[in-house]
Design a protein around this motif. Structure first.
Motif, mmCIF file in Angstrom:
data_model
loop_
_atom_site.group_PDB
_atom_site.id
_atom_site.type_symbol
_atom_site.label_atom_id
_atom_site.label_comp_id
_atom_site.label_asym_id
_atom_site.label_seq_id
_atom_site.Cartn_x
_atom_site.Cartn_y
_atom_site.Cartn_z
ATOM 1 N N GLU A 166 0.846 -1.032 0.012
ATOM 2 C CA GLU A 166 0.052 0.078 0.128
ATOM 3 C C GLU A 166 0.645 1.108 -0.034
ATOM 4 O OE1 GLU A 166 -0.747 -2.487 1.840
ATOM 5 O OE2 GLU A 166 -2.759 -3.242 0.774
ATOM 6 N N CYS B 13 -2.572 8.744 4.878
ATOM 7 C CA CYS B 13 -3.245 7.495 5.039
ATOM 8 C C CYS B 13 -4.362 7.663 5.898
ATOM 9 C CB CYS B 13 -2.490 6.311 5.588
ATOM 10 S SG CYS B 13 -0.761 6.120 4.856
ATOM 11 N N CYS C 63 -8.042 8.910 4.864
ATOM 12 C CA CYS C 63 -9.139 8.381 4.369
ATOM 13 C C CYS C 63 -9.361 7.047 5.440
ATOM 14 C CB CYS C 63 -8.683 7.451 3.222
ATOM 15 S SG CYS C 63 -8.758 8.710 1.726
ATOM 16 N N HIS C 64 -8.489 6.646 6.300
ATOM 17 C CA HIS C 64 -8.593 5.592 7.024
ATOM 18 C C HIS C 64 -9.146 5.818 8.357
ATOM 19 C CE1 HIS C 64 -7.545 2.203 4.595
ATOM 20 N NE2 HIS C 64 -6.603 3.026 3.915
ATOM 21 N N THR D 90 -8.914 -7.522 1.505
ATOM 22 C CA THR D 90 -9.752 -6.450 0.985
ATOM 23 C C THR D 90 -11.026 -6.970 0.557
ATOM 24 O OG1 THR D 90 -9.301 -4.496 -0.285
ATOM 25 C CG2 THR D 90 -9.172 -6.569 -1.575
ATOM 26 N N PRO D 91 -12.275 -6.278 0.484
ATOM 27 C CA PRO D 91 -12.341 -5.147 1.023
ATOM 28 C C PRO D 91 -12.265 -5.021 2.744
ATOM 29 C CG PRO D 91 -14.533 -6.046 0.356
ATOM 30 C CD PRO D 91 -13.514 -6.854 -0.089
ATOM 31 N N VAL D 92 -12.089 -3.718 3.211
ATOM 32 C CA VAL D 92 -11.942 -3.417 4.660
ATOM 33 C C VAL D 92 -13.339 -3.473 5.188
ATOM 34 C CG1 VAL D 92 -11.048 -2.296 6.298
ATOM 35 C CG2 VAL D 92 -9.646 -2.335 4.244
ATOM 36 N N VAL E 224 -16.505 3.800 -2.082
ATOM 37 C CA VAL E 224 -15.481 2.515 -1.956
ATOM 38 C C VAL E 224 -16.134 1.512 -2.725
ATOM 39 C CG1 VAL E 224 -14.145 3.540 -0.394
ATOM 40 C CG2 VAL E 224 -15.702 1.545 -0.085
ATOM 41 N N THR F 286 -12.863 1.178 -5.443
ATOM 42 C CA THR F 286 -12.186 0.487 -4.416
ATOM 43 C C THR F 286 -10.653 0.535 -4.334
ATOM 44 O OG1 THR F 286 -11.884 -1.408 -6.078
ATOM 45 C CG2 THR F 286 -13.675 -1.752 -4.787
ATOM 46 N N ARG F 287 -10.035 1.191 -5.285
ATOM 47 C CA ARG F 287 -8.599 1.331 -5.246
ATOM 48 C C ARG F 287 -8.233 2.977 -5.354
ATOM 49 N NH1 ARG F 287 -5.479 -1.730 -2.855
ATOM 50 N NH2 ARG F 287 -7.709 -2.427 -1.898
ATOM 51 N N HIS G 81 -4.028 3.206 -3.166
ATOM 52 C CA HIS G 81 -3.225 2.293 -3.356
ATOM 53 C C HIS G 81 -3.767 1.304 -4.374
ATOM 54 C CE1 HIS G 81 -5.615 1.184 -0.056
ATOM 55 N NE2 HIS G 81 -4.990 2.190 0.599
ATOM 56 N N TYR H 51 -5.583 -7.403 -5.499
ATOM 57 C CA TYR H 51 -6.481 -6.168 -5.026
ATOM 58 C C TYR H 51 -7.217 -5.768 -6.373
ATOM 59 C CZ TYR H 51 -4.180 -6.093 -0.492
ATOM 60 O OH TYR H 51 -3.377 -6.598 0.670
HETATM 61 C C1 HEC Z 1 -7.724 8.260 -0.710
HETATM 62 C C2 HEC Z 1 -8.075 7.414 0.208
HETATM 63 C C3 HEC Z 1 -7.086 6.516 0.715
HETATM 64 C C4 HEC Z 1 -5.549 6.757 1.292
HETATM 65 C C5 HEC Z 1 -5.002 8.040 0.942
HETATM 66 C C6 HEC Z 1 -5.110 5.511 1.600
HETATM 67 N N1 HEC Z 1 -6.082 4.546 1.737
HETATM 68 FE FE1 HEC Z 1 -5.717 2.540 2.161
HETATM 69 N N2 HEC Z 1 -7.820 2.077 1.478
HETATM 70 C C7 HEC Z 1 -8.717 2.926 1.006
HETATM 71 C C8 HEC Z 1 -9.875 2.368 0.650
HETATM 72 C C9 HEC Z 1 -10.929 2.801 0.214
HETATM 73 C C10 HEC Z 1 -9.767 0.915 1.167
HETATM 74 C C11 HEC Z 1 -10.599 -0.047 1.111
HETATM 75 C C12 HEC Z 1 -10.679 -0.822 -0.353
HETATM 76 C C13 HEC Z 1 -11.877 -1.712 -0.159
HETATM 77 O O1 HEC Z 1 -12.624 -1.840 0.996
HETATM 78 O O2 HEC Z 1 -12.335 -2.187 -1.151
HETATM 79 C C14 HEC Z 1 -8.141 1.024 1.682
HETATM 80 C C15 HEC Z 1 -7.559 -0.416 1.954
HETATM 81 C C16 HEC Z 1 -6.462 -0.479 2.593
HETATM 82 C C17 HEC Z 1 -5.887 -1.706 3.251
HETATM 83 C C18 HEC Z 1 -6.161 -3.151 2.901
HETATM 84 C C19 HEC Z 1 -5.814 -3.806 1.846
HETATM 85 C C20 HEC Z 1 -6.163 -3.217 0.658
HETATM 86 O O3 HEC Z 1 -5.096 -2.684 -0.066
HETATM 87 O O4 HEC Z 1 -7.280 -3.224 0.300
HETATM 88 C C21 HEC Z 1 -4.553 -1.172 3.740
HETATM 89 C C22 HEC Z 1 -3.499 -2.343 4.403
HETATM 90 C C23 HEC Z 1 -4.417 0.195 3.389
HETATM 91 N N3 HEC Z 1 -5.608 0.446 2.789
HETATM 92 C C24 HEC Z 1 -3.399 0.777 3.901
HETATM 93 C C25 HEC Z 1 -2.968 2.214 3.695
HETATM 94 C C26 HEC Z 1 -1.939 2.940 3.806
HETATM 95 C C27 HEC Z 1 -0.606 2.219 4.515
HETATM 96 C C28 HEC Z 1 -1.805 4.205 3.429
HETATM 97 C C29 HEC Z 1 -0.866 5.303 3.327
HETATM 98 C C30 HEC Z 1 0.574 4.742 2.631
HETATM 99 C C31 HEC Z 1 -3.247 4.247 2.642
HETATM 100 N N4 HEC Z 1 -3.973 3.178 2.866
HETATM 101 C C32 HEC Z 1 -3.909 5.319 2.304
HETATM 102 C C33 HEC Z 1 -8.425 4.301 0.804
HETATM 103 C C34 HEC Z 1 -7.077 5.153 1.118
#
Ligand code: HEC
Ligand code: HEC
Ligand code: HEC
Ligand code: HEC
Ligand code: HEC
Length: 465
Positions: free
Chosen positions: A136, A150, A153-154, A187-189, A303, A307-308, A311, A407
């Motif tokens: 990611e 991160c 969004c998270h 995934t999804p989370v 999402v 979904t992406r 990352h 993914y």
């Molecule tokens: C623009 C919004 C956004 C940002 C910024 C973001 N994420 Fe996410 N991430 C998401 C979404 C939305 C999902 C879930 C996708 C789903 O549920 O299908 C997710 C899922 C994940 C997951 C679960 C595995 C996967 O890839 O689906 C991990 C681990 C993760 N993110 C880590 C990170 C990390 C570490 C960072 C920073 C380096 C980061 N994310 C930045 C939106 C974001």
């Protein structure tokens, strides 16, 4: 002199009158002093190194606050044991307590402030547990959201999600230490914060409005890597240009709910459209309504399509096409598309080996099949090999079992089921309506893998840009 010193140190001796108290005083002082040493680095903002970060923001505060907590415990135990030492001067003891408490509060709040700040950084999320988050982290740094951290969004805004995330963070630290986490991270989370609360801090669905032109270059796996162009006019909508894609699912008075028994949300047997209070249920022809109604329900948000958003991982063909269009891989190399796909899809134990084998095999192919060209186009071949190795490193992470397609990106329907999970013209309502699959509902198909499409020439967009 000796007297002054003993008066100054007396309160410490009192607080440390049993071993718990002594340990407390020792830990608090060493935590505080070590932290003072780190202060210059902190102020210069150089604590971005993840290990230094763990030390300054997790271990030192742990020692400091742990010690602080032990002092009153020691005092209380001593009191219970009837061994409360009496200070010689109550006034100087009170002043001492006042001054040290103020200093502790200052150090403590600085600790907490910096620690929270640090835990929100991309470095902390992406590099602290290096292997786990590497896919990611790497993908994020190459995405449209690379400047969005991160946590935006998270976790998003507000204290309750902050606390929830810290609690689940503790669980995750245990999973990492005990090596019980899943590879790849699933995934999804399922407990992701509803996306509308996070994405809409920056994006405003009513505002997307205008149609957007997408041009996708494709190259065939023949000797000349024949190029085609697909041109789509995406009806993003949600603004003045009609409901479009966003408005149809998230517009004013619209909510779409769906049920699935599939962890991955890939098969969706039951969909409900709620529009201005009226509900219409669409059921897949392969499913039974009564059974589908028992499945878990979810309300569609950003999402489910994006979904992406951050990352994003590529598939080999797509990444190669993109690089061939941009010049990372020269389309003038015969059969380069076919070679590239084969080389990327092969399996390699790690990135060093991938780089070595991809480079050697690509060079060997041209040396063997096109010896003249291999000499004339050394630079192009080297560049293509470098590009391929970097595509591999950007998408495949053997340590986390992340490989091509791990993914899925559900934004379209060509690589993954995407929109067609519902828009398959097979989900029918009692009134006989189906969820549309007409090719011009979501986009206008202006050209499909055509050589030099006229529409691009009309727009002045010919050539590889
Ligand atoms: C623009 C919004 C956004 C940002 C910024 C973001 N994420 Fe996410 N991430 C998401 C979404 C939305 C999902 C879930 C996708 C789903 O549920 O299908 C997710 C899922 C994940 C997951 C679960 C595995 C996967 O890839 O689906 C991990 C681990 C993760 N993110 C880590 C990170 C990390 C570490 C960072 C920073 C380096 C980061 N994310 C930045 C939106 C974001
Ligand atoms: C902190 C602000 C912020 C948050 C939160 C955020 N985004 Fe973005 N997003 C941006 C910015 C800024 C861009 C534009 C980047 C650019 O054009 O270089 C962007 C671009 C995009 C794009 C267009 C990408 C492209 O290829 O042009 C999509 C789609 C998107 N965001 C979806 C989402 C989704 C879905 C979420 C929630 C999971 C989200 N964003 C959360 C700031 C944010
Ligand atoms: C029904 C699926 C779907 C949902 C739900 C959805 N989007 Fe989109 N979104 C799309 C598609 C498809 C595009 C166009 C992608 C393209 O042009 O390649 C898009 C484009 C975008 C863009 C780029 C707009 C531009 O003009 O370039 C942003 C930003 C975005 N979406 C954010 C969001 C946010 C935020 C949400 C949640 C409030 C959301 N989307 C919900 C499907 C969806
Ligand atoms: C969970 C199911 C589901 C998914 C996934 C889904 N949609 Fe929809 N979509 C619906 C429903 C339900 C409707 C409303 C019924 C209708 O109008 O046909 C709808 C309507 C639409 C409409 C309006 C159709 C019209 O006739 O005006 C567009 C455009 C659209 N969706 C685009 C997309 C795109 C693009 C994606 C993928 C990125 C997508 N949808 C994914 C359920 C879904
Ligand atoms: C429910 C909405 C929807 C419907 C219906 C739909 N598409 Fe798409 N289509 C999309 C979206 C979204 C994308 C992805 C755009 C992107 O890459 O951002 C896409 C992408 C494509 C692409 C580009 C593929 C690529 O290489 O990236 C082609 C070609 C295409 N669609 C053809 C069709 C055809 C043919 C039909 C009729 C059978 C159709 N679409 C029906 C939503 C739809």
């Amino acid at each position: 002199m000796k007297q002054i010193l003993s008066r100054l140190l007396e309160p410490i001796a009192l607080l440390a009158s049993n071993w718990i108290g002594s340990l407390g005083v020792l830990l608090t002082t060493s935590g505080g002093v070590l932290w003072l040493f780190m202060l210059p680095t902190l102020l210069r903002g150089e604590a971005d190194n993840p290990y230094l970060g763990i030390l300054t923001f997790m271990i030192l505060p742990g020692i400091f606050f742990g010690g602080l907590a032990l002092i009153p415990i020691g005092w209380w135990l001593a009191r219970r044991g009837g061994r409360v030492p009496q200070p010689r001067s109550l006034r100087s003891f009170a002043i001492f307590l006042g001054v040290t408490t103020a200093a502790n509060l200052l150090i403590g709040s600085l600790f907490t402030y910096r620690a929270i700040h640090h835990m929100e950084s991309v470095q902390f999320c992406g590099q602290t547990c290096h292997t786990v988050m590497e896919p990611e982290f790497v993908a994020h740094s190459n995405s449209p959201h690379s400047r969005v951290s991160c946590t935006e969004c998270h976790i998003g805004e507000g204290a309750s999600w902050f606390v929830k995330s810290k609690l689940s963070g503790v669980r995750q630290v245990f999973a990492v230490v005990l090596n019980t986490y899943s590879k790849p991270i699933p995934t999804p989370v399922h407990n992701l914060r509803p996306a509308r609360e996070t994405c809409e801090q920056c994006h405003w669905p009513q505002k997307y409005g205008a149609d957007r032109l997408r041009r996708i270059a494709t190259y065939a796996e023949d000797e000349t890597n024949t190029r085609g162009d697909t041109v789509l006019l995406m009806h993003i909508g949600g603004g003045g240009s009609g409901p479009g894609i966003h408005g149809a699912h998230l517009g004013e008075g619209v909510a779409i709910h769906y049920r699935t028994g599939d962890e991955k949300r890939l098969t969706i047997p039951w969909v409900e459209l709620e529009k201005n209070g009226k509900k219409e249920v669409f059921v897949a022809s392969t499913a039974k309504a009564e059974e589908a109604e028992k499945l878990e329900m979810r309300t569609m948000d950003c999402v489910d399509c994006h979904t992406r958003p951050s990352h994003t991982f590529d598939l080999p063909e797509r990444a190669i096409n993109w690089q061939m269009d941009r010049g990372g891989i020269s389309p003038a190399l015969p059969f380069v598309k076919k070679q590239a796909v084969e080389l990327l899809k092969a399996s390699y134990p790690n990135s060093a080996e991938a780089t070595r084998q991809i480079t050697d095999k690509l060079k060997a192919f041209y040396k063997d099949k096109y010896p003249e060209l291999a000499k004339a186009k050394v630079a192009d071949i080297d560049k293509a090999a470098d590009t391929l190795a970097s595509i591999w490193k950007r998408n495949v992470f053997p340590a986390m079992n992340v490989t091509w397609g791990a993914y899925p990106n559900q934004i379209g329907h060509t690589d993954f089921p995407g929109c067609f999970r519902c828009h398959d013209a097979d989900h029918t309502s009692k009134a006989g309506n189906t969820i549309q699959q007409d090719c011009n509902t979501c986009h206008k198909l202006l050209a499909m893998e055509e050589a030099n499409p006229k529409v691009l020439a009309d727009l002045g967009l010919t050539g590889g840009q």
